[in-house]
Design a protein around this motif. Structure first.
Motif, PDB file in Angstrom:
ATOM      1  N   VAL A  54     -31.439 -57.820  50.277  1.00 49.20           N
ATOM      2  CA  VAL A  54     -31.403 -56.721  51.240  1.00 49.20           C
ATOM      3  C   VAL A  54     -31.977 -57.166  52.580  1.00 49.20           C
ATOM      4  CG1 VAL A  54     -32.381 -54.442  51.782  1.00 49.20           C
ATOM      5  CG2 VAL A  54     -31.381 -54.876  49.534  1.00 49.20           C
ATOM      6  N   LYS A  58     -29.969 -57.198  55.977  1.00 45.86           N
ATOM      7  CA  LYS A  58     -30.487 -56.282  56.985  1.00 45.86           C
ATOM      8  C   LYS A  58     -30.507 -56.929  58.369  1.00 45.86           C
ATOM      9  CE  LYS A  58     -33.931 -53.776  55.554  1.00 45.86           C
ATOM     10  NZ  LYS A  58     -35.300 -53.342  55.211  1.00 45.86           N
ATOM     11  N   LEU A  68     -27.494 -50.293  52.363  1.00 46.81           N
ATOM     12  CA  LEU A  68     -28.779 -50.938  52.105  1.00 46.81           C
ATOM     13  C   LEU A  68     -29.763 -49.947  51.473  1.00 46.81           C
ATOM     14  CD1 LEU A  68     -29.120 -53.022  55.387  1.00 46.81           C
ATOM     15  CD2 LEU A  68     -28.588 -53.878  53.109  1.00 46.81           C
TER      16      LEU A  68
END
Length: 195
Positions: A54, A58, A68
């Motif tokens: 993640v 991101k 996410l």
């Protein structure tokens, strides 16, 4: 009857009993527990990879917050789940575990679809490494689940068939059928392909 003859007869009876399946139920039960531990181990590995994945995505795909967030929330549900000790014989607890894991898997699949829109992310070495680890973990999960399914099948068959049914009634009355993984109803639907 002499003492030596009695010992010989007792030894013959014990040897005969040891070959008739008296130990199958506890042996198969331990195999189920070991296979279940391996399933949990692989799910834990996947859960530990998620934060790194993640964070990597991101940085590249800030506008994909919804996906996410979904991944983070699904991972959180998996991490916060307290499994009761009777999870293998408790259909509701087993189903809840399976559903939470399926939601995390589904969220990760959607995250991988998002990644397809970002060529620079797909070429990032960190992402490639994490993606490879995640793919390997998903394969390990599939193998661990298969082994668990086979162990449960052997155990459940033993306590439901002869002579295991007799041994269950006589010596292992607390032995219960174990829960097994199932495929969700929506996963059984054939996808529509349109050209």
């Amino acid at each position: 009857m002499s003492t030596a003859l009695r010992w010989l007869l007792l030894t013959a009876i014990l040897l005969n009993l040891s070959g008739c399946g008296i130990n199958n139920i506890p042996t198969y039960d331990e195999q189920v527990k070991a296979a279940w531990s391996q399933v949990l181990n692989q799910y834990q590995r996947r859960a530990e990879l998620v934060p790194n994945l993640v964070n990597t995505v991101k940085g590249f795909a800030a506008q994909e917050r919804e996906v996410l967030t979904e991944v983070v929330e699904a991972r959180s549900r998996v991490a916060q789940m307290n499994l009761p000790e009777d999870v293998l014989t408790n259909p509701e607890a087993f189903k809840a575990f399976q559903e939470n894991q399926a939601q995390l898997g589904s969220a990760l699949s959607r995250l991988m679809l998002v990644v397809e829109r970002y060529p620079e992310l797909k070429s990032s070495q960190n992402f490639l490494t994490l993606q490879s680890q995640l793919e390997g973990t998903e394969n390990r999960i599939a193998v661990a689940r298969r082994d668990f399914i086979q162990a449960v099948q052997t155990y459940n068959t033993e306590i439901r068939t002869f002579p295991g049914r007799i041994w269950k009634a006589v010596l292992y009355s607390d032995a219960e059928l174990k829960e097994n993984f199932t495929v969700a109803e929506e996963m059984q639907q054939v996808p529509q392909v349109e050209f």
